[in-house]
Design a protein around this motif. Structure first.
Motif, short mmCIF file in Angstrom:
data_model
loop_
_atom_site.label_atom_id
_atom_site.label_comp_id
_atom_site.label_asym_id
_atom_site.label_seq_id
_atom_site.Cartn_x
_atom_site.Cartn_y
_atom_site.Cartn_z
N LEU A 293 0.84 -1.20 0.00
CA LEU A 293 0.00 0.00 0.00
C LEU A 293 0.88 1.25 0.00
CD1 LEU A 293 -2.75 -1.26 2.46
CD2 LEU A 293 -2.78 -1.29 -0.04
N ALA A 294 1.99 1.16 -0.71
CA ALA A 294 2.84 2.32 -1.03
C ALA A 294 3.69 2.83 0.12
CB ALA A 294 2.01 3.46 -1.63
N GLN A 295 3.73 2.12 1.27
CA GLN A 295 4.73 2.51 2.28
C GLN A 295 6.11 2.28 1.67
OE1 GLN A 295 4.22 1.33 6.51
NE2 GLN A 295 6.38 0.72 6.48
N GLN A 296 6.99 3.28 1.82
CA GLN A 296 8.33 3.18 1.22
C GLN A 296 9.31 2.50 2.18
OE1 GLN A 296 9.10 4.00 -2.10
NE2 GLN A 296 6.86 3.91 -1.97
N PRO A 297 10.22 1.69 1.63
CA PRO A 297 11.23 1.09 2.51
C PRO A 297 12.19 2.14 3.06
CG PRO A 297 11.71 0.59 0.19
CD PRO A 297 10.39 1.29 0.22
N ILE A 298 12.85 1.82 4.16
CA ILE A 298 13.86 2.70 4.74
C ILE A 298 15.08 2.69 3.81
CG2 ILE A 298 15.41 3.01 6.73
CD1 ILE A 298 12.49 3.60 7.45
N THR A 299 15.49 3.87 3.35
CA THR A 299 16.55 3.96 2.34
C THR A 299 17.85 3.29 2.79
OG1 THR A 299 15.59 6.06 1.65
CG2 THR A 299 17.83 5.60 0.90
N PHE A 300 18.28 3.55 4.01
CA PHE A 300 19.55 3.00 4.50
C PHE A 300 19.55 1.47 4.39
CE2 PHE A 300 22.03 1.14 8.01
CZ PHE A 300 23.29 1.68 7.74
N PHE A 301 18.44 0.85 4.79
CA PHE A 301 18.37 -0.62 4.75
C PHE A 301 18.55 -1.13 3.32
CE2 PHE A 301 15.30 -0.69 8.66
CZ PHE A 301 16.34 -0.30 9.47
N ARG A 302 17.88 -0.45 2.38
CA ARG A 302 17.94 -0.91 0.99
C ARG A 302 19.31 -0.65 0.37
NH1 ARG A 302 13.71 -2.83 -1.75
NH2 ARG A 302 11.94 -3.30 -0.40
N GLU A 303 19.95 0.44 0.77
CA GLU A 303 21.31 0.70 0.29
C GLU A 303 22.23 -0.45 0.69
OE1 GLU A 303 22.16 5.45 0.10
OE2 GLU A 303 22.08 4.58 2.12
N VAL A 304 22.16 -0.82 1.96
CA VAL A 304 23.05 -1.88 2.45
C VAL A 304 22.75 -3.20 1.73
CG1 VAL A 304 23.80 -3.20 4.46
CG2 VAL A 304 23.30 -0.75 4.70
N LEU A 305 21.47 -3.51 1.57
CA LEU A 305 21.12 -4.76 0.88
C LEU A 305 21.68 -4.79 -0.54
CD1 LEU A 305 17.41 -5.55 1.84
CD2 LEU A 305 19.51 -6.59 2.73
N ALA A 306 21.51 -3.67 -1.27
CA ALA A 306 21.97 -3.62 -2.65
C ALA A 306 23.49 -3.81 -2.72
CB ALA A 306 21.56 -2.30 -3.29
N LEU A 307 24.20 -3.16 -1.81
CA LEU A 307 25.66 -3.27 -1.81
C LEU A 307 26.12 -4.70 -1.47
CD1 LEU A 307 26.45 0.16 -0.11
CD2 LEU A 307 27.01 -0.48 -2.46
N CYS A 308 25.41 -5.34 -0.56
CA CYS A 308 25.77 -6.72 -0.21
C CYS A 308 25.43 -7.69 -1.35
CB CYS A 308 25.07 -7.16 1.07
SG CYS A 308 25.70 -6.33 2.54
N ASP A 309 24.41 -7.35 -2.14
CA ASP A 309 24.07 -8.19 -3.30
C ASP A 309 25.13 -8.10 -4.39
OD1 ASP A 309 21.85 -9.60 -2.71
OD2 ASP A 309 20.44 -8.10 -3.46
N HIS A 310 25.74 -6.94 -4.51
CA HIS A 310 26.68 -6.74 -5.62
C HIS A 310 27.93 -6.02 -5.11
CE1 HIS A 310 28.04 -6.64 -9.61
NE2 HIS A 310 27.75 -5.39 -9.90
N PRO A 311 28.70 -6.73 -4.27
CA PRO A 311 29.84 -6.09 -3.60
C PRO A 311 30.90 -5.59 -4.57
CG PRO A 311 29.36 -8.27 -2.66
CD PRO A 311 28.56 -8.14 -3.90
N ALA A 312 30.84 -6.06 -5.84
CA ALA A 312 31.84 -5.63 -6.81
C ALA A 312 31.86 -4.11 -6.97
CB ALA A 312 31.55 -6.29 -8.17
N ILE A 313 30.75 -3.44 -6.68
CA ILE A 313 30.73 -1.98 -6.87
C ILE A 313 31.22 -1.22 -5.64
CG2 ILE A 313 28.85 -2.07 -8.57
CD1 ILE A 313 26.95 -0.97 -6.40
N LEU A 314 31.52 -1.96 -4.56
CA LEU A 314 31.81 -1.27 -3.29
C LEU A 314 33.00 -0.31 -3.38
CD1 LEU A 314 31.03 -3.79 -0.44
CD2 LEU A 314 30.39 -1.38 -0.50
#
Lengths: 480, 480
Positions: free
Chosen positions: B57-78
């Motif tokens: 229902l359009a509640q947005q995720p917490i940005t910090f949490f999603r940043e960390v998840l994305a970086l852990c999914d693709h650590p090559a860009i770290l």
């Protein structure tokens, strides 16, 4: 007062899972000891050959898959200019496609209980391309890896200990564990080691009749192809025999096809049981068939992502409703795993920006696995009293140990099975962790172990030399 | 031959899960119809108030949490320079920390069966900071959301239908479903609606004795705090009563604490049952306690990520071993969910680059939820024949419907429960989806529905006016 759980009649207590059993716990202790006190053991590292967990042994994930996952986790960066420099163009495009398939682009929302519809469309198209027969997205149930899918089917099929499930022996212990947890009876059928772990239809019939005579109502047959722990790829003839048998006897065919991309020999090819059934002219009305697939295996090896699906065909609407209900109680599988399942069934195609790097990564992994399998197979076959079938597929070798009587006596004295005794000695001497054959089941009086083909390629020579040296010493100690 | 599953004696058939039941299936049909033929119903969209699924229902995720998840999914860009421009510095730092906690930085590998040790350390520290009492990382089992953790405990506790689990009524139907699936008996204890859904210790005792008299061996007590579907926050006195009762009667206390961050009233505060137990002087030897937490609720609302954990204290080593074994059969929970569980238990702190934006996002979500809860509560209480307790916490209201006899008769004629009749009428007239109280259990002869507080804030006035108008019409039609 603290609670104790009584030991009587507990399904949990009956369940065993050797792949993470005693020998692994011991290996973890040794690893701690090595860390705390280097030089405390005759080896400097533990070599985990017990579990099909490729990335734990430094196999790298496929870049394209991880790019898409990262972008779906944090879509806010999708239209930032820096993103173009960091991610491939087709990964960005794929992420947009996937987000558009998810209602409200909400990757943090529970999906439909079967998984996001658009992702199921992609998977169904992938199955169709693989098999040459239609697949229906409504038949797909996305799950957190293949294990929960197997549990769901066992939950549905087993009502009491009078319900039996035909399982290959040797088998992957998920099946024995799940049957025990759900209170059913495992009805064994033995694979024929002398025939490369092939399957004799008369053996199926014999075991079915024996179970019936004991009052067991046999409901399903499990087949694992390519085989775990046995590494064989079934012949098409064998597959047709199995389909024919299940159809005739009214058994649900549970086809574990998670190693469908792991075939290492040129004369064998993976065929799904659905393809085989349909090619025999059997449709929805003829046979109830469940195919399990996972993102943990193949060349992708994404065990930690817990993605997978089952394709469920040939059930009545009433039963479909029950499967759906059980899926609903668990709400949905994780969305990253769902996305990854859609990616492995629809990887980059010729012409896509990532295609070349993707192909190079994929071929690199699969050809290395094939080389490792062959090297280990040859090394095992060169050992005194060891015979090992061809590693045609999957990620395992399952050599037979012809142990001297003296070793068997020593195992008895140590109150352990002879293959567990061997595996324990191997671990203590070399740091190599394998799983004793007794964890998978084997013909009475024969002894085996399961060894993965997953150590990094540059470590394989060390595995071979340590194993060879250990085995020689073991035989010198126990030779009759 | 296609297989049919016999209806006799199936645990699956006994299981019900109303949150995704009949009324939701119907709503999905209506949604399809609206898409295919706009204007075909007296509303232009379906408003899903049936399930605690905020991001749908359009509640947005917490940005910090999603940043960390994305970086852990693709650590090559770290360590790419573009990454600095796209991600906050503390997200990059946190991703490095987490990767260093994962053996081989392999986010695609199965972890330890209980979850990555370093992430469990973080979670234990978070629990300690919350409660003021020590927490042990070895007591933490990371799971794919809280539901699989509940199933694991039920699997362990239930051996046959003679084993009972005390559950609040009303309850979240995961509990009744899980008890049914594992073949046990739900022993109800009724929450006192007149006392704000509080709990009377004499009721617990009465129901326990009644179950014992029927030969049921009661093994555990479920408590949901803050309450689902009832929205109350238990008083500390009530919590102490429950702890005392479980200790005295030797029951495992299963504490569903997934709404621990969802408290909307200034005079109530969340206290974990572990904190309460320890503050009473009860330690490991005194009480067996399991606390469930999830990344799906709170202000994070990351349902699709399937992360969560249970903290298991006060069990003997033998039982711990059994819990570990069941966890092992499922290999591990998904690593993104594990990472997210560590993040919600250790969010950005004052001074971190993301702290201000994180706080703003968090406070924005929680204060909006509090306003929505109050608006809906007031609106419900203004309806003829409807009473609704205070929305103190969680994500739900559970109003009581004092239905006219004529409406009850109409429901009987339609062969449906009166609250299901009301919910169906509500859906058909307004597109609002609520779950009938009968899906949660209620005192015989009373009628309720569960409504989430999750529609977007700008849609709440429409929900209120549509509901009010519908209710008026319903009463006009059926008033005695």
């Amino acid at each position: 007062m603290r609670v104790e759980i009584s030991k009587s009649d507990s399904h949990v207590l009956k369940c065993e899972y050797a792949v993470r059993g005693e020998i692994v716990t011991l290996a973890q202790q040794l690893q701690q000891e090595l860390l705390a006190k280097p030089g405390s053991h005759p080896f400097d590292e533990i070599l985990y050959c017990n579990i099909g967990n490729p990335q734990s042994l430094a196999q790298q994930p496929i870049t394209f898959f991880r790019e898409v996952l990262a972008l779906c986790d944090h879509p806010a960066i999708l239209d930032r200019s820096e993103t173009q420099g960091l991610f491939s163009a087709d990964a960005i495009e794929r992420a947009w496609q996937i987000l558009d398939q998810i209602p409200g682009r909400a990757t943090g929302a529970y999906s439909h209980s079967q998984g996001v519809k658009g992702l199921r469309d992609t998977i169904a198209a992938g199955i169709e391309a693989r098999d040459g027969y239609p697949a229906d997205p409504d038949d797909i149930f996305l799950t957190d890896g293949a294990s929960p899918a197997v549990h769901m089917m066992m939950q549905l099929l087993i009502r009491s200990e009078k319900d039996g499930i035909l399982c290959p022996i040797p088998q992957y212990p998920l099946y024995s564990a799940s049957i025990a947890l759900h209170g059913g009876t495992l009805v064994p059928y033995y694979l024929d080691e002398a025939a490369g772990w092939g399957l004799e239809p008369s053996e199926l019939k014999k075991q079915l009749e024996a179970a019936k005579a004991k009052g067991i109502s046999v409901r399903a047959l499990v087949v694992i192809n390519p085989g775990n722990p046995t590494g064989q790829v079934l012949s098409e003839d064998n597959q047709r025999d199995i389909v024919e048998f299940c159809k005739k006897e009214g058994l649900v065919l549970l086809a574990d096809e998670v190693y469908q991309e792991n075939v290492y020999v040129p004369d064998k090819k993976f065929h799904s049981f659905k393809e085989i059934s349909r090619s025999m002219g059997f449709g929805e009305k003829d046979i109830s068939l469940v195919s399990f697939q996972s993102v943990s295996k193949g060349y992708y090896g994404e065990c930690g992502k817990r993605g997978g699906y089952m394709e469920v065909t040939g059930f009545s609407p009433e039963i479909r409703e029950q499967i759906y209900k059980v899926a609903s109680v668990n709400l949905c599988s994780n969305i990253s795993g769902q996305i990854l399942a859609s990616l492995v069934m629809n990887p980059p195609k010729v012409g896509d920006e990532s295609y070349e790097s993707y192909s190079a990564e994929k071929d690199g992994i699969l050809s290395s696995l094939a080389r490792r399998a062959k090297t280990l197979e040859d090394a095992l076959n060169s050992l005194e009293g060891v015979t090992c079938n061809k590693a045609e597929g999957a990620m395992y070798l399952f050599p037979c140990l012809h142990l001297p009587k003296k070793a068997i006596k020593a195992a008895e004295a140590a109150k352990t099975a002879p293959d567990a005794f061997y595996a324990r000695r191997l671990l203590d001497a070399t740091g190599i962790v394998v799983v004793p054959g007794s964890g998978f089941g084997q013909v009475h009086g024969t002894w085996h172990f399961r060894c993965t083909i997953l150590p990094q390629e540059d470590k394989i020579p060390a595995v071979v030399s340590r194993l060879t040296e250990f085995h020689k010493g073991f035989m010198d100690e126990f030779r009759d």
